[in-house]
Design a protein around this motif. Structure first.
Motif, mmCIF file in Angstrom:
data_model
loop_
_atom_site.group_PDB
_atom_site.id
_atom_site.type_symbol
_atom_site.label_atom_id
_atom_site.label_comp_id
_atom_site.label_asym_id
_atom_site.label_seq_id
_atom_site.Cartn_x
_atom_site.Cartn_y
_atom_site.Cartn_z
ATOM 1 N N PRO A 279 -60.566 59.713 79.465
ATOM 2 C CA PRO A 279 -60.531 58.707 78.687
ATOM 3 C C PRO A 279 -58.782 57.912 78.989
ATOM 4 O O PRO A 279 -58.363 58.919 79.307
ATOM 5 N N ARG A 280 -59.080 56.544 79.418
ATOM 6 C CA ARG A 280 -58.074 56.123 79.994
ATOM 7 C C ARG A 280 -57.122 55.897 78.698
ATOM 8 O O ARG A 280 -55.961 55.413 78.362
ATOM 9 N N GLU A 281 -58.185 56.012 77.085
ATOM 10 C CA GLU A 281 -57.147 55.620 75.762
ATOM 11 C C GLU A 281 -56.178 56.715 75.070
ATOM 12 O O GLU A 281 -57.042 57.277 75.978
ATOM 13 N N TYR A 282 -55.879 55.993 74.118
ATOM 14 C CA TYR A 282 -55.144 57.699 73.580
ATOM 15 C C TYR A 282 -55.690 58.489 73.339
ATOM 16 O O TYR A 282 -57.050 57.485 71.944
ATOM 17 N N PRO A 283 -55.419 59.166 73.634
ATOM 18 C CA PRO A 283 -56.257 60.761 72.463
ATOM 19 C C PRO A 283 -56.032 60.702 71.344
ATOM 20 O O PRO A 283 -55.165 61.028 71.199
ATOM 21 N N TYR A 284 -57.114 61.458 70.689
ATOM 22 C CA TYR A 284 -56.746 61.016 69.547
ATOM 23 C C TYR A 284 -57.334 61.869 68.492
ATOM 24 O O TYR A 284 -57.177 62.654 67.403
ATOM 25 N N ALA A 285 -56.348 62.824 69.613
ATOM 26 C CA ALA A 285 -56.951 64.345 69.243
ATOM 27 C C ALA A 285 -56.182 65.273 70.024
ATOM 28 O O ALA A 285 -55.973 65.094 71.768
ATOM 29 N N PRO A 286 -55.429 66.711 70.364
ATOM 30 C CA PRO A 286 -55.036 66.741 71.691
ATOM 31 C C PRO A 286 -55.886 67.389 72.188
ATOM 32 O O PRO A 286 -56.874 67.962 72.626
ATOM 33 N N SER A 287 -54.934 67.947 73.363
ATOM 34 C CA SER A 287 -56.264 68.231 74.439
ATOM 35 C C SER A 287 -57.158 69.313 74.244
ATOM 36 O O SER A 287 -58.459 70.012 74.522
ATOM 37 N N TRP A 288 -56.325 70.537 73.430
ATOM 38 C CA TRP A 288 -56.970 71.353 73.559
ATOM 39 C C TRP A 288 -57.705 71.788 71.987
ATOM 40 O O TRP A 288 -58.475 72.583 71.751
ATOM 41 N N SER A 289 -58.085 70.389 71.564
ATOM 42 C CA SER A 289 -58.910 70.244 70.375
ATOM 43 C C SER A 289 -60.538 69.863 70.680
ATOM 44 O O SER A 289 -60.551 68.848 72.090
#
Length: 782
Positions: free
Chosen positions: A577-587
């Protein structure tokens, strides 16, 4: 002399006649014994009270051998349950000779086909489902026999074992099996012996709703486990607001304020749809809705149907989000979201509008009619049932056959012209079953009345009732009764944890949590920002056993286990996704698709030790408002671990959507041996397919199960990780982003065999370094 000879001749004649009479009597006695033996064998599968003394008249559409055999034996249902012969060799599960119980018979294939051609319903049914595979061949003058066994397999599906009928057929060494669900109409004589009910297409009739009310009363009065739920307390917890449905034409919003002591309420689980709702409680109309009320005729059809069902069940209070939460008040939303666990766990029953794709559709409309595969007569056993008939009187009922749906695995389709949302909707076959918000509503409710697309069913903690049974339910693919009674406890606030980490109970709870997260991750959300808040109530329920610290969907106490998630195998076309991530990548909450956890504790009875080979130094995640809800930007995880650099060996993905990663260099031995350990190749699963262009990638081992498994993450320096390389984080270590997962296990434990991957080679390469602190570095995952 002549007189003597005549007397002797007469005496011989009388002796011969007596001998003939004795022989005839003896022959008749043998014939009677043989007949008695055959008759005894015919009904040997039935208990004495169920064996008919005199069969009722045979219907014209049933042949005599079938009527006096399989139908006289009640289709094998009333006898011993089918049991697989454990030590049977040389035959498969479909062979009737490998089973005991039920009713077994042998018939000539010619006789069978003649009966089918003459119109026998039973023989025609066997012909329809087995003839194409049997293909009788009498070209060589041989007429092979047909070996059949019919009966109910002992099963814990549903409330009884009479619903799933098995038919085994063997012909010339080839065996086949068919599983069928058996139904009867509620007012049919067979209903006293057959627990399955033919599905009623009219789920909103007073008769069907009265049946649901009877189920509910049985649950609350007879089920001990259901009596312990919070909804049955003498002074149950109540939500802030409820809809008063005492007037069927005009409803009001009432504030509870502790003034409704002892009141019971019903909750509603439904899908809003794409259109906004006309009637929503706001700060402007809250007072008006409480005093004047809302005309029921102006409400959407789903809400009107919910009001009707609430009253039909004997209640007058209803909770639904659009009317009981002030929709334009952030403060009220936050307060009510914190109570979601209590709202559903303390509801007396929750109505699930599973068939409605939007609030305007409603859920009480007639369903599609039932088309059974076969309709057959059923001889009701003598001396059984609520109305015992005379010993010489038999009643004949009617039963219906349908294919039994025995699989509970969700089937994902992989069509190029389908979106992920369409795949999810088709796989769940339920409108609420594919929505993220509805999972906590289903899993937290002690009783759940589901109006699905086929029928009506009630699920509680002890049983499941359904108007018509078609095998195991496709939605119940995780143990909701276990989830509620073992983990949730139905109390507020949550009870103190009594589960010891690593114990059998902890492993069972942890496995259930992973199953719930897998289910939730596949569901749809209108807004990705709801990913954590829509399951916050479920996380709160698990906190007493797995918590208390909840870190963006993961538990601090099992963090190195929780990091071991991978993308769903058959979800193709995953683009980052190009939008803001709503959780860290490791979640797992950062993924926009379904995820899967490799089970680290597949068996609760074996002491499986997972040895951590990485160390959690720090995990910084700040919740926005709700403790188990969304997190603020800037969360990170610091690990002390070994980094193994690697490169992509070949472009593209294999059949299992994995990329081959080659570790970058051979390692010199740690001992005096001069043997160099060659760099192995591994299969890795990327979180997003478009990350295969990344070059600066590393493998980070997390844990090892001795001789069984080694697993870890794939991390990389990405555009996002570079932007997050602040002075504060740089002081903690190099900043990376999670991009995938890998695991290796011995070939005898793998579900696939890959010749270029060797578990022993990977362990020989990695394990010696994992125990060296000097080989470990501090890395930051964002």
């Amino acid at each position: 002399m002549q007189t003597t000879t005549s007397a002797t001749s007469t005496h011989l004649t009388l002796s011969l006649d007596s001998l003939r009479a004795v022989m005839l009597a003896y022959f008749l006695s043998l014939l009677y014994t043989f007949w008695s033996f055959c008759r005894g064998a015919l009904f040997a599968t039935l208990p004495p009270a169920a064996r008919p003394l005199t069969l009722p008249p045979r219907p014209p559409n049933i042949c005599a051998p079938a009527w006096e055999g399989v139908f006289a034996a009640q289709l094998g249902i009333s006898g011993d349950k089918l049991r697989r012969i454990q030590d049977a060799e040389g035959c498969g599960d479909n062979d009737p000779s490998c089973w005991t119980g039920g009713y077994a018979y042998t018939v000539s294939s010619v006789t069978w086909l003649e009966c089918a051609r003459s119109g026998c319903l039973w023989c025609k049914f066997i012909e329809k489902h087995f003839l194409d595979r049997i293909k009788p061949d009498w070209s060589h003058g041989l007429v092979p026999d047909l070996h059949v066994r019919v009966g109910a397999e002992d099963s814990n599906i549903g409330n009884g074992v009479n619903w799933v009928l098995n038919i085994f057929v063997r012909y010339r060494g080839t065996a086949f099996r068919k599983c069928l669900s058996v139904h009867a109409s509620p007012d049919d004589p067979a209903a006293a012996y057959i627990e399955g009910r033919i599905r009623s297409p009219r789920v909103g009739t007073p008769k069907v709703l009265a049946m649901a009310k009877a189920w509910l009363e049985e649950c609350t009065h007879d089920h001990e486990v259901c009596q312990r739920t919070g909804a049955l307390d003498s002074a149950p917890w109540l939500p802030t607001r409820l809809v008063d449905c005492s007037d069927l034409f005009r409803v009001r919003i009432i504030e509870t304020n502790g003034n409704l002591l002892g009141a019971r309420y019903v909750a509603l689980s439904y899908v809003w749809g794409t259109r906004g709702q006309l009637h929503q409680t706001t700060t402007a109309n809250l007072s008006l809705y409480g005093s004047v009320g809302i005309e029921v005729a102006t409400l959407p059809q789903t809400i009107r149907d919910a009001i009707h069902v609430t009253r039909a069940l004997g209640f007058y209070l209803l909770w639904l989000d659009t009317l009981c939460i002030v929709q334009d008040s952030p403060e009220d939303k936050i307060r009510e979201l914190r109570s979601m666990r209590n709202v559903y766990s303390h509801a007396y029953i929750t109505i699930d509008a599973a068939s409605a794709a939007s609030v305007d559709e409603g859920f009480l409309q007639d369903r599609s009619p039932v088309n059974p595969e076969a309709t057959l007569p059923f001889i009701c056993p003598v001396g059984r049932g609520p109305e015992e008939q005379a010993p010489d009187q038999e009643r004949v009922g009617t039963v219906y056959f349908q294919d039994a749906v025995t699989s509970i695995r969700i089937q994902f389709y992989n069509r190029a012209d389908d979106s992920y949302e369409e795949e999810i909707r088709r796989s769940y076959k339920s409108e609420t079953g594919c929505r993220g918000w509805c999972l906590q509503e289903a899993s937290l409710s002690p009783r759940y009345l589901v109006f699905d697309k086929d029928t009506l069913r009630l699920r509680c903690q002890a049983a499941q009732h359904k108007v018509g049974f078609r095998g195991q339910d496709y939605q119940d693919h995780f143990p909701i009764p276990h989830l509620y009674s073992v983990t949730l406890q139905g109390t507020s606030p949550p009870p103190p944890s009594t589960v010891t980490p690593g114990s059998r109970e902890w492993k069972a709870t942890y496995n259930t949590w992973q199953t719930v997260v897998e289910d939730y991750s596949r569901r749809l959300l209108s807004y990705q920002s709801d990913k954590l808040v829509a399951c916050a109530a479920i996380a709160e329920a698990f906190a007493p056993a797995l918590g208390p610290d909840y870190l963006a969907g993961l538990w601090r106490s099992s963090l190195l286990f929780d990091l071991a998630w991978e993308s769903q195998e058959t979800c193709t076309g995953r683009q980052r996704p190009r939008e803001y991530p709503y959780a860290p990548s490791w979640s797992w909450a950062s993924a926009k698709h379904g995820i899967h956890f490799p089970r680290l504790f597949p068996s609760l009875d074996f002491d499986i030790q997972v040895h951590a080979v990485a160390e959690v130094v720090e995990c910084n995640v700040q919740s926005e408002v709700l403790r188990f809800g969304p997190v603020q930007p800037g969360g990170y995880l610091v690990l002390h671990a070994v980094l193994f650099p690697c490169t992509w060996e070949s472009p593209g993905f294999d059949a299992y959507e994995k990329r081959t990663a080659a570790l970058a260099e051979d390692l010199m031995p740690l001992s005096d041996s001069r043997k160099v350990v060659p760099a192995p190749r591994l299969k890795v699963k990327l979180d997003y397919e478009d990350d295969d262009h990344l070059q600066d990638i590393y493998l980070v081992p997390l844990g090892v199960v001795t001789d069984e498994l080694i697993y870890g993450l794939v991390v990389a320096r990405t555009e996002w990780s570079v932007r997050r390389q602040s002075v504060e984080l740089a002081a903690r270590g190099e900043v990376y982003e999670r991009v995938g997962f890998w695991r290796e296990e011995p070939s005898h434990l793998c579900w696939t065999t890959e010749l270029d991957v060797h578990f022993e080679d990977v362990c020989a390469y990695m394990v010696p370094r994992l125990g060296q602190d000097t080989a470990k570095v501090q890395i930051v995952l964002v």
